[in-house]
Design an enzyme around this catalytic site. Structure first.
Site, PDB file in Angstrom:
ATOM      1  N   ARG A 234       0.857  -1.186   0.000  1.00 34.48           N
ATOM      2  CA  ARG A 234       0.000   0.000   0.000  1.00 34.48           C
ATOM      3  C   ARG A 234       0.897   1.241   0.000  1.00 34.48           C
ATOM      4  NH1 ARG A 234      -3.345  -2.762  -1.649  1.00 34.48           N
ATOM      5  NH2 ARG A 234      -5.422  -3.229  -0.839  1.00 34.48           N
ATOM      6  N   ASP A 258       4.399  -0.303  -6.926  1.00 37.95           N
ATOM      7  CA  ASP A 258       3.162  -0.644  -7.631  1.00 37.95           C
ATOM      8  C   ASP A 258       1.995   0.101  -6.993  1.00 37.95           C
ATOM      9  OD1 ASP A 258       1.659  -2.275  -9.551  1.00 37.95           O
ATOM     10  OD2 ASP A 258       0.835  -3.274  -7.773  1.00 37.95           O
ATOM     11  N   GLU A 263      -2.464   7.534  -5.037  1.00 32.75           N
ATOM     12  CA  GLU A 263      -2.783   6.843  -6.287  1.00 32.75           C
ATOM     13  C   GLU A 263      -4.246   6.974  -6.700  1.00 32.75           C
ATOM     14  OE1 GLU A 263      -1.730   2.736  -5.102  1.00 32.75           O
ATOM     15  OE2 GLU A 263      -3.836   2.221  -5.381  1.00 32.75           O
ATOM     16  N   HIS A 295      -0.642  -0.171  -9.750  1.00 33.86           N
ATOM     17  CA  HIS A 295      -1.394  -1.151  -8.957  1.00 33.86           C
ATOM     18  C   HIS A 295      -1.835  -2.336  -9.830  1.00 33.86           C
ATOM     19  CE1 HIS A 295      -3.544  -1.254  -4.855  1.00 33.86           C
ATOM     20  NE2 HIS A 295      -3.443  -2.481  -5.313  1.00 33.86           N
TER      21      HIS A 295
HETATM   22  P1  NAI Z   1      -1.690 -11.272   4.754  1.00 34.60           P
HETATM   23  O1  NAI Z   1      -2.676 -10.780   5.754  1.00 34.60           O
HETATM   24  O2  NAI Z   1      -1.715 -12.694   4.333  1.00 34.60           O
HETATM   25  O3  NAI Z   1      -0.197 -10.959   5.267  1.00 34.60           O
HETATM   26  C1  NAI Z   1       0.178  -9.767   5.859  1.00 34.60           C
HETATM   27  C2  NAI Z   1       1.276 -10.063   6.864  1.00 34.60           C
HETATM   28  O4  NAI Z   1       1.755  -8.824   7.385  1.00 34.60           O
HETATM   29  C3  NAI Z   1       0.786 -10.914   8.053  1.00 34.60           C
HETATM   30  O5  NAI Z   1       1.621 -12.036   8.216  1.00 34.60           O
HETATM   31  C4  NAI Z   1       0.854  -9.959   9.224  1.00 34.60           C
HETATM   32  O6  NAI Z   1       1.161 -10.588  10.452  1.00 34.60           O
HETATM   33  C5  NAI Z   1       1.978  -9.029   8.771  1.00 34.60           C
HETATM   34  N1  NAI Z   1       1.998  -7.758   9.481  1.00 34.60           N
HETATM   35  C6  NAI Z   1       0.963  -7.031   9.958  1.00 34.60           C
HETATM   36  N2  NAI Z   1       1.417  -5.924  10.579  1.00 34.60           N
HETATM   37  C7  NAI Z   1       2.763  -5.977  10.513  1.00 34.60           C
HETATM   38  C8  NAI Z   1       3.803  -5.139  10.985  1.00 34.60           C
HETATM   39  N3  NAI Z   1       3.531  -4.037  11.692  1.00 34.60           N
HETATM   40  N4  NAI Z   1       5.075  -5.495  10.731  1.00 34.60           N
HETATM   41  C9  NAI Z   1       5.365  -6.637  10.039  1.00 34.60           C
HETATM   42  N5  NAI Z   1       4.426  -7.468   9.573  1.00 34.60           N
HETATM   43  C10 NAI Z   1       3.142  -7.147   9.799  1.00 34.60           C
HETATM   44  O7  NAI Z   1      -1.851 -10.299   3.500  1.00 34.60           O
HETATM   45  P2  NAI Z   1      -1.362 -10.563   2.013  1.00 34.60           P
HETATM   46  O8  NAI Z   1      -2.427 -11.246   1.249  1.00 34.60           O
HETATM   47  O9  NAI Z   1      -0.011 -11.151   2.037  1.00 34.60           O
HETATM   48  O10 NAI Z   1      -1.296  -9.066   1.457  1.00 34.60           O
HETATM   49  C11 NAI Z   1      -0.378  -8.136   1.989  1.00 34.60           C
HETATM   50  C12 NAI Z   1      -0.734  -6.757   1.474  1.00 34.60           C
HETATM   51  O11 NAI Z   1      -0.503  -6.707   0.058  1.00 34.60           O
HETATM   52  C13 NAI Z   1      -2.218  -6.392   1.626  1.00 34.60           C
HETATM   53  O12 NAI Z   1      -2.472  -5.827   2.909  1.00 34.60           O
HETATM   54  C14 NAI Z   1      -2.426  -5.394   0.539  1.00 34.60           C
HETATM   55  O13 NAI Z   1      -2.216  -4.099   1.061  1.00 34.60           O
HETATM   56  C15 NAI Z   1      -1.332  -5.700  -0.485  1.00 34.60           C
HETATM   57  N6  NAI Z   1      -1.844  -6.184  -1.778  1.00 34.60           N
HETATM   58  C16 NAI Z   1      -1.449  -5.541  -2.917  1.00 34.60           C
HETATM   59  C17 NAI Z   1      -1.872  -5.980  -4.161  1.00 34.60           C
HETATM   60  C18 NAI Z   1      -1.425  -5.321  -5.420  1.00 34.60           C
HETATM   61  O14 NAI Z   1      -2.002  -5.585  -6.491  1.00 34.60           O
HETATM   62  N7  NAI Z   1      -0.418  -4.466  -5.397  1.00 34.60           N
HETATM   63  C19 NAI Z   1      -2.795  -7.110  -4.268  1.00 34.60           C
HETATM   64  C20 NAI Z   1      -3.103  -7.760  -3.014  1.00 34.60           C
HETATM   65  C21 NAI Z   1      -2.654  -7.285  -1.821  1.00 34.60           C
END
Ligand code: NAI
Length: 332
Positions: A234, A258, A263, A295
């Site tokens: 993000r 990305d 954005e 994105h």
């Molecule tokens: P997820 O929920 O599976 O993994 C997120 C991880 O971050 C978790 O393991 C969590 O414990 C960890 N986390 C939370 N707060 C933290 C902190 N303060 N320090 C370190 N780690 C922390 O989510 P997923 O599916 O892996 O997605 C991650 C992010 O990717 C989403 O939140 C979204 O913002 C972004 N995203 C971007 C996309 C794109 O097209 N550019 C598409 C899909 C998601």
């Protein structure tokens, strides 16, 4: 049951219409964002389907509830744009697509790293102009480099596996450690250690109050001179102004994003005929060692199929009072 889609692009219509042949919902698509300007026009629907830049704040949620909406279905994983407390207060259910294709985002992250490192964007244009010189295209081997992954959830985990496969030393940082990743060689470190020891840092944690501007002047100075920083998570994880200062001094050697702090005014739109009223992104795009994609990390056919299918299953299960079968999909 009627579902109204906001920020709908042509590909959304294609994939959702295809899967709706099985579900038989009534669908209406708006290309505009959901926000205070349009929320009062919503009538005779039970669900809205929103994306990353729709504004689903308390005022919007209050108006949605007053207009009979029962379900807010996010067709994405991140949910920082939805006020969950307000949704609870007004009795709306909120669901998302927690893991549609982590590999789609992880592979795009690798594409950004390789493009920046091996300067594929420059080579492509150069050869088309019959310039076959290699001057300025020098890269480095990824094999043996140290990669720091902040957030080792679904996407971070897929990305760790790829980088281990390339022969990198992978360091993870997360609120909880993933045992499977540890078994394949990922070493968990403190945030400070990840910042100071990584050649490449990739952000895969969600946007929360704790991670807002995680990358700022004081954390950038802890990083190796010339570090490569990649953000596919993000935009607000990075203080963009501070990153520009660090690009100017060479502290950041490569930046691949990305996602971008502002954005919502730009991404997913063709602005080629417009004057861009955002000097920050214009400055960013002026650096030869910055790569911006709009994105698109999620944007694969596999991911769009999964997004449409999971979103419809979520809505069907919620509207019929069933338990949601996709783990982590129900937010409130
Ligand atoms: P997820 O929920 O599976 O993994 C997120 C991880 O971050 C978790 O393991 C969590 O414990 C960890 N986390 C939370 N707060 C933290 C902190 N303060 N320090 C370190 N780690 C922390 O989510 P997923 O599916 O892996 O997605 C991650 C992010 O990717 C989403 O939140 C979204 O913002 C972004 N995203 C971007 C996309 C794109 O097209 N550019 C598409 C899909 C998601």
């Amino acid at each position: 049951m009627k579902i109204i889609f906001f920020s709908a692009q042509t590909y959304d219509k294609t994939f959702f219409n295809k899967h709706n042949e099985t579900f038989g919902f009534e669908l209406e698509f708006f290309d505009t964002h959901l926000g205070p300007h349009i929320v009062h026009a919503i009538t005779s629907a039970e669900a809205v389907c929103v994306f990353v830049n729709d504004k689903v704040n308390a005022d919007v949620i209050k108006a949605l509830a007053a207009n009979g909406i029962k379900i807010i279905a996010l067709r994405c994983a991140g949910f920082n744009n939805v006020d969950l407390e307000a949704a609870k207060k007004y009795g709306l259910k909120v669901c998302r697509v927690p893991a549609y294709s982590p590999e789609a985002v992880a592979e795009h992250t690798l594409a950004m790293i390789l493009t920046l490192n091996r300067k594929i964007h420059k080579a492509y244009n150069r050869v088309r102009e019959q310039n076959f010189s290699l001057k300025g295209l020098l890269g480095f081997n990824l094999h043996g480099k140290t990669v720091g992954v902040i957030g080792t959830g679904n996407i971070g985990k897929a990305f760790c596996r790829i980088m281990i496969g390339l022969g990198c030393n992978v360091m993870g940082h997360d609120l909880s450690e993933d045992q499977e990743l540890k078994k394949i060689g990922v070493v968990y470190k403190s945030l400070n250690e990840v910042f100071s020891q990584s050649d490449i840092i990739s952000l895969h944690c969600p946007l929360t109050p704790e991670t807002h501007h995680l990358i700022n002047r004081s954390t950038i100075v802890q990083m190796k001179q010339g570090v490569m920083l990649i953000n596919t998570s993000r935009g607000k994880l990075i203080n963009t102004t501070d990153s520009i200062e660090a690009l100017k001094t060479g502290q950041i050697g490569y930046l691949g994003i990305d996602v971008y702090e502002q954005e919502e005014k730009l991404f997913f739109k063709d602005m080629s005929e417009n004057i861009i009223d955002d000097d920050t992104i214009q400055r960013l795009m002026s650096f030869p060692n910055v790569l911006v994609t709009a994105h698109q990390a999620f944007f694969t056919a596999e991911a769009l199929n999964e997004i449409a299918l999971t979103t419809f299953e979520n809505i069907l299960q919620l509207s019929s009072g069933m338990e949601i079968s996709h783990k982590g999909a129900l937010l409130c």
